[in-house]
Design a protein around this motif. Sequence first.
Motif, PDB file in Angstrom:
ATOM      1  N   MET A   1       0.834  -1.175   0.000  1.00 25.70           N
ATOM      2  CA  MET A   1       0.000   0.000   0.000  1.00 25.70           C
ATOM      3  C   MET A   1       0.883   1.244   0.000  1.00 25.70           C
ATOM      4  SD  MET A   1      -3.391  -0.635   2.369  1.00 25.70           S
ATOM      5  CE  MET A   1      -2.593  -0.611   3.923  1.00 25.70           C
ATOM      6  N   THR A   2       0.345   2.264  -0.540  1.00 27.01           N
ATOM      7  CA  THR A   2       1.077   3.525  -0.574  1.00 27.01           C
ATOM      8  C   THR A   2       0.994   4.211   0.785  1.00 27.01           C
ATOM      9  OG1 THR A   2      -0.830   4.829  -1.251  1.00 27.01           O
ATOM     10  CG2 THR A   2       0.476   3.816  -3.015  1.00 27.01           C
ATOM     11  N   PHE A   3       1.799   5.232   0.934  1.00 26.44           N
ATOM     12  CA  PHE A   3       1.798   6.001   2.177  1.00 26.44           C
ATOM     13  C   PHE A   3       0.410   6.572   2.472  1.00 26.44           C
ATOM     14  CE2 PHE A   3       2.134  10.196   4.177  1.00 26.44           C
ATOM     15  CZ  PHE A   3       2.663   9.822   5.400  1.00 26.44           C
ATOM     16  N   VAL A   4      -0.240   7.065   1.443  1.00 24.95           N
ATOM     17  CA  VAL A   4      -1.574   7.665   1.611  1.00 24.95           C
ATOM     18  C   VAL A   4      -2.572   6.612   2.085  1.00 24.95           C
ATOM     19  CG1 VAL A   4      -3.479   8.790   0.415  1.00 24.95           C
ATOM     20  CG2 VAL A   4      -1.136   9.454  -0.107  1.00 24.95           C
ATOM     21  N   HIS A   5      -2.536   5.432   1.493  1.00 28.99           N
ATOM     22  CA  HIS A   5      -3.465   4.367   1.889  1.00 28.99           C
ATOM     23  C   HIS A   5      -3.212   3.927   3.329  1.00 28.99           C
ATOM     24  CE1 HIS A   5      -3.838   3.537  -2.594  1.00 28.99           C
ATOM     25  NE2 HIS A   5      -5.013   3.997  -2.197  1.00 28.99           N
ATOM     26  N   ARG A   6      -1.948   3.781   3.690  1.00 29.46           N
ATOM     27  CA  ARG A   6      -1.626   3.388   5.069  1.00 29.46           C
ATOM     28  C   ARG A   6      -2.114   4.439   6.061  1.00 29.46           C
ATOM     29  NH1 ARG A   6       3.321   2.033   2.617  1.00 29.46           N
ATOM     30  NH2 ARG A   6       4.257   3.900   3.510  1.00 29.46           N
ATOM     31  N   THR A   7      -1.927   5.699   5.709  1.00 26.35           N
ATOM     32  CA  THR A   7      -2.359   6.784   6.591  1.00 26.35           C
ATOM     33  C   THR A   7      -3.877   6.795   6.740  1.00 26.35           C
ATOM     34  OG1 THR A   7      -0.449   8.085   5.896  1.00 26.35           O
ATOM     35  CG2 THR A   7      -2.245   9.269   6.972  1.00 26.35           C
ATOM     36  N   LEU A   8      -4.590   6.625   5.644  1.00 23.24           N
ATOM     37  CA  LEU A   8      -6.052   6.590   5.705  1.00 23.24           C
ATOM     38  C   LEU A   8      -6.545   5.399   6.531  1.00 23.24           C
ATOM     39  CD1 LEU A   8      -6.959   7.597   2.046  1.00 23.24           C
ATOM     40  CD2 LEU A   8      -7.289   8.956   4.121  1.00 23.24           C
ATOM     41  N   CYS A   9      -5.900   4.264   6.401  1.00 24.14           N
ATOM     42  CA  CYS A   9      -6.283   3.084   7.191  1.00 24.14           C
ATOM     43  C   CYS A   9      -6.062   3.328   8.679  1.00 24.14           C
ATOM     44  CB  CYS A   9      -5.504   1.854   6.745  1.00 24.14           C
ATOM     45  SG  CYS A   9      -6.139   1.131   5.230  1.00 24.14           S
ATOM     46  N   ARG A  10      -4.945   3.943   9.031  1.00 27.30           N
ATOM     47  CA  ARG A  10      -4.679   4.252  10.443  1.00 27.30           C
ATOM     48  C   ARG A  10      -5.721   5.219  10.995  1.00 27.30           C
ATOM     49  NH1 ARG A  10       0.754   5.816   9.189  1.00 27.30           N
ATOM     50  NH2 ARG A  10       1.644   3.916   8.411  1.00 27.30           N
ATOM     51  N   MET A  11      -6.079   6.213  10.205  1.00 25.29           N
ATOM     52  CA  MET A  11      -7.100   7.173  10.636  1.00 25.29           C
ATOM     53  C   MET A  11      -8.440   6.478  10.840  1.00 25.29           C
ATOM     54  SD  MET A  11      -6.057  10.444   8.266  1.00 25.29           S
ATOM     55  CE  MET A  11      -7.613  11.257   8.496  1.00 25.29           C
ATOM     56  N   LEU A  12      -8.812   5.600   9.923  1.00 32.32           N
ATOM     57  CA  LEU A  12     -10.064   4.858  10.033  1.00 32.32           C
ATOM     58  C   LEU A  12     -10.049   3.951  11.259  1.00 32.32           C
ATOM     59  CD1 LEU A  12     -12.822   4.193   8.865  1.00 32.32           C
ATOM     60  CD2 LEU A  12     -11.716   2.505   7.396  1.00 32.32           C
ATOM     61  N   GLN A  13      -8.911   3.307  11.529  1.00 32.56           N
ATOM     62  CA  GLN A  13      -8.793   2.450  12.705  1.00 32.56           C
ATOM     63  C   GLN A  13      -9.001   3.254  13.982  1.00 32.56           C
ATOM     64  OE1 GLN A  13      -4.918   0.849  11.943  1.00 32.56           O
ATOM     65  NE2 GLN A  13      -5.735  -1.032  11.040  1.00 32.56           N
ATOM     66  N   LYS A  14      -8.466   4.456  14.039  1.00 35.52           N
ATOM     67  CA  LYS A  14      -8.631   5.291  15.232  1.00 35.52           C
ATOM     68  C   LYS A  14     -10.083   5.692  15.431  1.00 35.52           C
ATOM     69  CE  LYS A  14      -3.962   7.132  15.326  1.00 35.52           C
ATOM     70  NZ  LYS A  14      -3.113   8.323  15.270  1.00 35.52           N
ATOM     71  N   VAL A  15     -10.774   6.008  14.346  1.00 37.11           N
ATOM     72  CA  VAL A  15     -12.181   6.387  14.438  1.00 37.11           C
ATOM     73  C   VAL A  15     -13.020   5.200  14.908  1.00 37.11           C
ATOM     74  CG1 VAL A  15     -14.205   7.072  13.089  1.00 37.11           C
ATOM     75  CG2 VAL A  15     -12.026   8.238  12.743  1.00 37.11           C
ATOM     76  N   VAL A  16     -12.772   4.032  14.336  1.00 37.91           N
ATOM     77  CA  VAL A  16     -13.540   2.834  14.696  1.00 37.91           C
ATOM     78  C   VAL A  16     -13.253   2.433  16.144  1.00 37.91           C
ATOM     79  CG1 VAL A  16     -13.839   0.371  14.210  1.00 37.91           C
ATOM     80  CG2 VAL A  16     -13.743   2.004  12.330  1.00 37.91           C
ATOM     81  N   ALA A  17     -12.020   2.577  16.586  1.00 41.56           N
ATOM     82  CA  ALA A  17     -11.635   2.175  17.937  1.00 41.56           C
ATOM     83  C   ALA A  17     -12.363   2.992  19.007  1.00 41.56           C
ATOM     84  CB  ALA A  17     -10.127   2.305  18.118  1.00 41.56           C
ATOM     85  N   LYS A  18     -12.828   4.179  18.659  1.00 39.71           N
ATOM     86  CA  LYS A  18     -13.537   5.034  19.617  1.00 39.71           C
ATOM     87  C   LYS A  18     -14.994   4.623  19.788  1.00 39.71           C
ATOM     88  CE  LYS A  18     -10.626   9.042  18.818  1.00 39.71           C
ATOM     89  NZ  LYS A  18     -10.560  10.439  18.353  1.00 39.71           N
ATOM     90  N   GLN A  19     -15.497   3.757  18.907  1.00 40.30           N
ATOM     91  CA  GLN A  19     -16.888   3.319  18.977  1.00 40.30           C
ATOM     92  C   GLN A  19     -17.048   2.198  19.998  1.00 40.30           C
ATOM     93  OE1 GLN A  19     -18.006   2.190  15.030  1.00 40.30           O
ATOM     94  NE2 GLN A  19     -17.835   4.259  14.212  1.00 40.30           N
ATOM     95  N   ASN A  20     -18.286   1.912  20.328  1.00 39.65           N
ATOM     96  CA  ASN A  20     -18.600   0.827  21.252  1.00 39.65           C
ATOM     97  C   ASN A  20     -18.318  -0.511  20.563  1.00 39.65           C
ATOM     98  OD1 ASN A  20     -19.711  -1.013  23.003  1.00 39.65           O
ATOM     99  ND2 ASN A  20     -21.729  -0.070  23.069  1.00 39.65           N
ATOM    100  N   PRO A  21     -17.434  -1.355  21.126  1.00 42.18           N
ATOM    101  CA  PRO A  21     -17.100  -2.642  20.498  1.00 42.18           C
ATOM    102  C   PRO A  21     -18.301  -3.571  20.303  1.00 42.18           C
ATOM    103  CG  PRO A  21     -15.558  -2.134  22.257  1.00 42.18           C
ATOM    104  CD  PRO A  21     -16.638  -1.104  22.320  1.00 42.18           C
TER     105      PRO A  21
END
Length: 57
Positions: A1-21
């Motif tokens: 994956m490119t740098f941009v894709h990796r960065t977007l995935c990390r951002m999405l992971q942080k957003v999802v992690a804040k939700q109720n599991p």
Amino acid sequence: MTFVHRTLCRMLQKVVAKQNPNEYEPWQKVLLCATGEKWDWTDITYLEPILNYVEEM
């Protein structure tokens, strides 16, 4: 994956992690399980037509 894709995935992971599991959708669970690991997201069903074409050559 490119740098941009990796960065977007990390951002999405942080957003999802804040939700109720307990309210995670299946794709969100998989996304969080993939944190820090290398994954191959290739859907093999899309490769079959290509493989068939190559075999016919």
